[in-house]
Design an enzyme around this catalytic site. Structure first.
Site, short mmCIF file in Angstrom:
data_model
loop_
_atom_site.label_atom_id
_atom_site.label_comp_id
_atom_site.label_asym_id
_atom_site.label_seq_id
_atom_site.Cartn_x
_atom_site.Cartn_y
_atom_site.Cartn_z
N HIS A 1 1.35 1.63 -5.71
CA HIS A 1 0.03 1.01 -5.75
C HIS A 1 -1.04 2.04 -6.13
CE1 HIS A 1 -3.53 -1.23 -4.61
NE2 HIS A 1 -3.80 -0.37 -3.65
N HIS B 1 -7.06 6.61 -2.60
CA HIS B 1 -7.87 5.64 -1.88
C HIS B 1 -7.11 4.93 -0.76
CE1 HIS B 1 -5.71 2.70 -4.31
NE2 HIS B 1 -6.23 1.74 -3.57
N ASP B 2 -5.77 4.92 -0.79
CA ASP B 2 -4.99 4.26 0.27
C ASP B 2 -4.04 5.22 0.96
OD1 ASP B 2 -5.86 1.67 0.56
OD2 ASP B 2 -4.64 0.89 -1.09
N HIS C 1 0.83 -1.20 0.00
CA HIS C 1 0.00 0.00 0.00
C HIS C 1 0.87 1.26 0.00
CE1 HIS C 1 -2.80 -3.09 1.55
NE2 HIS C 1 -3.68 -2.42 0.82
#
Length: 477
Positions: A340, A376-377, A336
């Site tokens: 990514h 999103h991460d 992550h």
């Protein structure tokens, strides 16, 4: 046939014996050679071939100044065959009596007439040829019948059926069939196939025309297709395009994107745009962090999607500041991490391009989806939800005050909150002052992406737990 060689050698030996007797006894009347020739003629009288001339066995021989008469050569006679191939010559190995016609340069010989055997052989060859030709005719007839039964007839039935089906389809579309046969005249298979493909081409063109919709047809307000029907929302338009495989004409946004292609690019793309962004071949791990940043800038500003979203909804300098902060907030983790995030953004961008989201999503929705994919991460700790619960991590205490089962939702809220914490900074203001639409859409897309990704890890986590329980049971046994 060894008899021919044996007889010519026997004649040479008898001829020499007769000459020797007459040299020693001039008054003797030796008929040995004549008798031998008569026996030879009698021997070949029952054969299909016979001698017709003797060379080197003259009836008058001059030896030692004396003339010797040896009768018998005149008994062998007959017509000379017309064909050279019917003549067979047999010579002696050596002359036992040196004489005219049998010396070192010319040996005594006997000539045979093979006219009969040659004719028989020719007849046999002709019969063999006729047999082969007849056999080939029979095999060709059998093969022709088999091909007609196994290939031609089924193909003819199939072509006629396809022709009939194509004619019915044309009639359903209100078109006349111009392939009707006149009288009993039949059409060749090649011409029939050509006409059938022409029919299919007409049907394909007609279907393409009937399946084309303009952006006005899929508009928010009305569906301008007689009879008129009420307007549809974006979800209904997406289902219509996907299920019915409709071809949507380019929207004004796409036209604007093409028009903006003349404007300078903001990113120095490290890979080929045509080969990479038309496939899923981009490997972010082969690029450096700065190169991945250029890829992100290209997707947000230089691609066809970016030219109608990022260029219209964000300022490049503001985005660069926001992008740098987002990249710095991704922790250095094995999975992550920022690489990514770029990979997910690239995949979402590719899927948006494949599914033609400009036909059923607004520019704001597309821009929010790309932002959600990039962030999103952000801030991910690299720990699983059960680990955070069991270690009483700060995130678990902040975002979960009910039960551990809701920890997954708290993780999703953490990432969305981290995104808006970065975007709220005045220097990285990505949503504009008071642009609540972009803010809420980005939040919703972030939760959606996290739900999909978390479901995958949740299933993997369940599988891992089942495997651990299995090995624990085996150990206890």
């Amino acid at each position: 046939d060894l008899s021919m060689k044996s007889w010519v050698e026997e004649l040479e030996y008898t001829f020499s014996e007769t000459v020797s007797i007459q040299l020693n006894q001039p008054a003797a009347n030796a008929t040995m050679f004549q008798d031998k020739v008569s026996k030879m003629i009698s021997f070949y009288s029952t054969e299909g071939y016979k001698p017709f001339r003797l060379d080197g066995f003259g009836e008058e021989v001059v030896l030692q100044n004396a003339t010797i008469t040896v009768l018998g050569a005149s008994l062998v006679g007959g017509p000379v065959p017309a064909r050279i191939s019917s003549i067979f010559r047999v010579s002696v190995d050596q002359c036992m009596v040196l004489r005219s016609g049998c010396q070192a340069g010319a040996l005594a010989s006997m000539f045979f007439d093979f006219k009969g055997p040659v004719q028989v052989e020719s007849a046999q060859d002709m019969a063999l040829m006729l047999f082969v030709i007849g056999l080939m005719l029979v095999v060709s007839l059998i093969l022709s019948h088999a091909l007609d039964r196994l290939l031609v007839q089924p193909m003819d039935r199939m072509l006629n059926m396809v022709k009939s089906m194509a004619a019915d389809l044309l009639k359903q579309f209100g078109l006349d069939d111009n392939l009707e046969e006149e009288g009993d005249e039949t059409i060749a298979e090649t011409a029939l196939i050509e006409e059938i493909f022409k029919k299919f081409a007409r049907l394909a063109n007609l279907a393409a025309v009937r399946n084309e919709l303009t952006e006005e047809h899929l508009g928010q307000e009305t569906f301008h297709s007689p009879p008129a029907v009420p307007g549809m929302d974006t979800d209904a338009r997406a289902v219509l395009v996907d299920v019915m495989h409709l071809q949507v004409h380019s929207s004004m946004a796409s036209v604007a994107a093409v028009a903006n292609m003349s404007e300078p690019s903001y990113a120095n793309l490290p890979v080929s745009e045509r080969t990479v962004f038309s496939s899923f071949d981009l490997d972010v791990l082969e690029l450096t962090v700065d190169q991945n940043k250029q890829v992100v800038v290209h997707m947000f500003f230089d691609s066809l999607i970016g030219r109608v979203t990022g260029r219209m909804l964000a300022h490049p300098e503001t985005f660069h500041k926001f992008h740098s902060v987002v990249q710095s907030n991704y922790n250095s983790l094995p999975y992550h991490n920022y690489f990514h995030a770029v990979d997910v953004t690239y995949t979402v961008h590719r899927l948006m391009d494949i599914n033609q989201t400009d036909a059923w999503l607004s520019n704001v929705e597309q821009y929010a989806l790309l932002l959600a994919a990039l962030c999103h991460d952000v801030g991910h700790q690299g720990k699983t939800n059960p680990f955070l619960v069991e270690t009483q991590h700060q995130l678990a205490r902040i975002y979960n005050d009910k039960s551990p089962l809701e920890m997954l939702d708290c993780q999703r809220n953490m990432h969305a909150a981290k995104l808006f914490e970065i975007a709220a900074n005045e220097a990285q203001q990505m949503f504009g002052h008071g642009n609540i639409v972009v803010r809420m859409l980005t939040y919703a897309w972030t939760l959606f992406l996290w739900r999909k990704e978390a479901d995958v890890f949740k299933r993997l986590d369940k599988d891992a737990r089942k495997t651990a329980e299995h090995f624990e049971m085996v150990r206890l046994e």
